[in-house]
Design an enzyme around this catalytic site. Structure first.
Site, PDB file in Angstrom:
ATOM      1  N   LYS A  10       0.831  -1.217   0.000  1.00  0.00           N
ATOM      2  CA  LYS A  10       0.000   0.000   0.000  1.00  0.00           C
ATOM      3  C   LYS A  10       0.864   1.265   0.000  1.00  0.00           C
ATOM      4  CE  LYS A  10      -1.868  -1.035   3.980  1.00  0.00           C
ATOM      5  NZ  LYS A  10      -1.127  -2.284   4.313  1.00  0.00           N
ATOM      6  N   ARG A  85      -9.454   1.134   8.737  1.00  0.00           N
ATOM      7  CA  ARG A  85      -9.015  -0.229   9.027  1.00  0.00           C
ATOM      8  C   ARG A  85     -10.036  -0.966   9.880  1.00  0.00           C
ATOM      9  NH1 ARG A  85      -2.939   0.568   8.580  1.00  0.00           N
ATOM     10  NH2 ARG A  85      -2.072  -1.453   9.004  1.00  0.00           N
ATOM     11  N   ARG A 124      12.379  -6.418   5.135  1.00  0.00           N
ATOM     12  CA  ARG A 124      12.333  -4.965   4.917  1.00  0.00           C
ATOM     13  C   ARG A 124      13.228  -4.248   5.930  1.00  0.00           C
ATOM     14  NH1 ARG A 124       6.756  -1.782   5.101  1.00  0.00           N
ATOM     15  NH2 ARG A 124       6.456  -3.006   6.998  1.00  0.00           N
ATOM     16  N   ARG A 157      12.035  -2.098  11.285  1.00  0.00           N
ATOM     17  CA  ARG A 157      10.934  -1.411  11.978  1.00  0.00           C
ATOM     18  C   ARG A 157      10.567  -2.231  13.213  1.00  0.00           C
ATOM     19  NH1 ARG A 157       5.765   0.043   8.209  1.00  0.00           N
ATOM     20  NH2 ARG A 157       4.584  -1.069   9.777  1.00  0.00           N
ATOM     21  N   ARG A 168      -0.357  -8.863  13.339  1.00  0.00           N
ATOM     22  CA  ARG A 168      -0.924  -7.867  12.411  1.00  0.00           C
ATOM     23  C   ARG A 168      -1.798  -8.543  11.358  1.00  0.00           C
ATOM     24  NH1 ARG A 168       4.637  -5.152  10.928  1.00  0.00           N
ATOM     25  NH2 ARG A 168       3.511  -4.158   9.216  1.00  0.00           N
TER      26      ARG A 168
HETATM   27  P1  AP5 Z   1       4.878  -1.487   1.697  1.00  0.00           P
HETATM   28  O1  AP5 Z   1       4.544  -0.697   0.507  1.00  0.00           O
HETATM   29  O2  AP5 Z   1       5.554  -0.799   2.845  1.00  0.00           O
HETATM   30  O3  AP5 Z   1       3.581  -2.255   2.210  1.00  0.00           O
HETATM   31  P2  AP5 Z   1       2.428  -1.758   3.140  1.00  0.00           P
HETATM   32  O4  AP5 Z   1       1.206  -2.467   2.698  1.00  0.00           O
HETATM   33  O5  AP5 Z   1       2.375  -0.265   3.202  1.00  0.00           O
HETATM   34  O6  AP5 Z   1       2.991  -2.379   4.504  1.00  0.00           O
HETATM   35  P3  AP5 Z   1       3.101  -1.852   5.960  1.00  0.00           P
HETATM   36  O7  AP5 Z   1       3.846  -2.900   6.732  1.00  0.00           O
HETATM   37  O8  AP5 Z   1       3.667  -0.459   6.046  1.00  0.00           O
HETATM   38  O9  AP5 Z   1       1.587  -1.824   6.322  1.00  0.00           O
HETATM   39  P4  AP5 Z   1       0.870  -2.021   7.640  1.00  0.00           P
HETATM   40  O10 AP5 Z   1      -0.507  -1.875   7.173  1.00  0.00           O
HETATM   41  O11 AP5 Z   1       1.133  -3.216   8.465  1.00  0.00           O
HETATM   42  O12 AP5 Z   1       1.549  -0.920   8.536  1.00  0.00           O
HETATM   43  P5  AP5 Z   1       1.213   0.606   8.783  1.00  0.00           P
HETATM   44  O13 AP5 Z   1       2.478   1.329   8.739  1.00  0.00           O
HETATM   45  O14 AP5 Z   1       0.081   1.060   7.947  1.00  0.00           O
HETATM   46  O15 AP5 Z   1       5.742  -2.749   1.218  1.00  0.00           O
HETATM   47  C1  AP5 Z   1       6.259  -3.679   2.145  1.00  0.00           C
HETATM   48  C2  AP5 Z   1       7.630  -4.184   1.612  1.00  0.00           C
HETATM   49  O16 AP5 Z   1       7.426  -4.895   0.397  1.00  0.00           O
HETATM   50  C3  AP5 Z   1       8.599  -3.046   1.281  1.00  0.00           C
HETATM   51  O17 AP5 Z   1       9.908  -3.453   1.582  1.00  0.00           O
HETATM   52  C4  AP5 Z   1       8.436  -2.839  -0.233  1.00  0.00           C
HETATM   53  O18 AP5 Z   1       9.603  -2.361  -0.852  1.00  0.00           O
HETATM   54  C5  AP5 Z   1       8.120  -4.266  -0.693  1.00  0.00           C
HETATM   55  N1  AP5 Z   1       7.202  -4.290  -1.829  1.00  0.00           N
HETATM   56  C6  AP5 Z   1       6.101  -3.505  -2.038  1.00  0.00           C
HETATM   57  N2  AP5 Z   1       5.483  -3.860  -3.189  1.00  0.00           N
HETATM   58  C7  AP5 Z   1       6.207  -4.892  -3.707  1.00  0.00           C
HETATM   59  C8  AP5 Z   1       6.059  -5.693  -4.881  1.00  0.00           C
HETATM   60  N3  AP5 Z   1       5.044  -5.517  -5.754  1.00  0.00           N
HETATM   61  N4  AP5 Z   1       6.984  -6.672  -5.104  1.00  0.00           N
HETATM   62  C9  AP5 Z   1       8.008  -6.882  -4.226  1.00  0.00           C
HETATM   63  N5  AP5 Z   1       8.201  -6.142  -3.106  1.00  0.00           N
HETATM   64  C10 AP5 Z   1       7.305  -5.165  -2.843  1.00  0.00           C
HETATM   65  O19 AP5 Z   1       0.650   0.524  10.283  1.00  0.00           O
HETATM   66  C11 AP5 Z   1       1.504   0.226  11.362  1.00  0.00           C
HETATM   67  C12 AP5 Z   1       0.692   0.183  12.648  1.00  0.00           C
HETATM   68  O20 AP5 Z   1       0.088   1.467  12.900  1.00  0.00           O
HETATM   69  C13 AP5 Z   1      -0.487  -0.798  12.680  1.00  0.00           C
HETATM   70  O21 AP5 Z   1      -0.079  -2.113  13.009  1.00  0.00           O
HETATM   71  C14 AP5 Z   1      -1.372  -0.159  13.759  1.00  0.00           C
HETATM   72  O22 AP5 Z   1      -0.874  -0.424  15.049  1.00  0.00           O
HETATM   73  C15 AP5 Z   1      -1.215   1.324  13.473  1.00  0.00           C
HETATM   74  N6  AP5 Z   1      -2.220   1.824  12.516  1.00  0.00           N
HETATM   75  C16 AP5 Z   1      -2.005   2.280  11.256  1.00  0.00           C
HETATM   76  N7  AP5 Z   1      -3.157   2.654  10.682  1.00  0.00           N
HETATM   77  C17 AP5 Z   1      -4.134   2.435  11.594  1.00  0.00           C
HETATM   78  C18 AP5 Z   1      -5.542   2.631  11.580  1.00  0.00           C
HETATM   79  N8  AP5 Z   1      -6.189   3.126  10.507  1.00  0.00           N
HETATM   80  N9  AP5 Z   1      -6.240   2.264  12.674  1.00  0.00           N
HETATM   81  C19 AP5 Z   1      -5.620   1.784  13.782  1.00  0.00           C
HETATM   82  N10 AP5 Z   1      -4.286   1.582  13.859  1.00  0.00           N
HETATM   83  C20 AP5 Z   1      -3.538   1.916  12.770  1.00  0.00           C
END
Ligand code: AP5
Length: 216
Positions: A10, A85, A124, A157, A168
């Site tokens: 994402k 979410r 990552r 991270r 997660r």
């Molecule tokens: P990346 O693009 O970073 O993937 P992502 O889906 O953004 O993954 P995240 O781990 O950041 O998402 P998340 O939803 O767990 O965490 P968030 O930060 O939102 O890609 C991941 C890896 O794959 C990278 O190394 C990238 O280079 C690689 N990659 C990408 N596309 C690829 C492809 N096509 N092929 C190969 N490699 C690829 O949330 C963190 C925490 O914050 C949550 O756990 C929660 O505690 C809190 N939080 C966030 N939002 C909320 C909410 N709305 N409500 C409540 N709590 C929340």
């Protein structure tokens, strides 16, 4: 809006959408990490939930996002990554966008299997200074875990260990997956295969966004 499990891609796609259309990107994970880094009241409240891989309470997230979205400069559009979410967050967003008369144009779910996610996320690494993204498989940092952009230290991270990733993924299944039905019922949901290379995922996402903008 981009939906998808942790590590689905994402953030990677949201950043490209932001650049292509010159619109703001709201990534709740990034916003929360900044609040934690700055030790704000919100950051202090969110930190424990994030390190355990649980969702930060809806009331905090809804207030935080309402404050960021409800601004005149967002009138021309924006991309949401990681919000909503939960159904409560989706209801709050729908109410806000109704009040603003800014209809949600498309919800794109990036799909990927759990084992690929665990592999992606455990490999990552991110720069602690500029946030540049690395992975140990095909984009490693410089020797000594240094960032090739700003020479900052490249780290894991805190929530990217295997145990927290599994939590997660469970949280995604129970609390976020119901949004599929929510947006399918509103005829907004489209799916893209997140196992494809980044450029191909992007082409598919753009095809959906442009189709939605053209009313298809
Ligand atoms: P990346 O693009 O970073 O993937 P992502 O889906 O953004 O993954 P995240 O781990 O950041 O998402 P998340 O939803 O767990 O965490 P968030 O930060 O939102 O890609 C991941 C890896 O794959 C990278 O190394 C990238 O280079 C690689 N990659 C990408 N596309 C690829 C492809 N096509 N092929 C190969 N490699 C690829 O949330 C963190 C925490 O914050 C949550 O756990 C929660 O505690 C809190 N939080 C966030 N939002 C909320 C909410 N709305 N409500 C409540 N709590 C929340």
């Amino acid at each position: 809006m981009l939906l998808g499990a942790p590590g689905a891609g994402k953030g990677t796609q949201a950043k490209r959408i932001k650049e292509k259309y010159a619109i703001p990107q709201f990534s709740t994970g990034d916003i929360l990490r900044e609040e934690v880094e700055n030790q704000t009241q919100l950051g202090l409240k969110a930190q424990g939930y994030m390190s355990r891989g649980q969702l930060v309470p809806d009331s905090l997230i809804i207030a935080m996002m309402r404050d960021r979205i409800d601004r005149d400069e967002n009138r021309c559009g924006f991309v949401l990554d990681g919000f909503p979410r939960s159904v409560a967050q989706a209801d709050a967003l729908e109410k806000l966008l109704d009040e603003l008369s800014w209809p949600l144009q498309a919800v794109v779910e990036i799909t990927i299997d759990n084992e690929s996610i665990v592999k992606r996320i455990t490999n990552r690494r991110i720069c602690s200074k500029c946030g540049a993204d690395y992975n140990l498989i095909d984009k490693p940092p410089l020797p000594g875990d240094l960032c090739s952009v700003c020479n900052g230290s490249v780290v894991l991270r805190p929530d990217d260990n295997e145990q927290t990733i599994r939590t997660r993924l469970d949280v995604y299944d129970t609390q976020t997956k119901p949004l599929r039905d929510y947006y399918e019922a509103r005829s907004l949901l489209r799916r893209v295969d997140g196992n494809q290379p980044v450029d191909e995922v992007f082409d598919s996402v753009i095809g959906i966004l442009e189709g939605a903008a053209a009313g298809k």
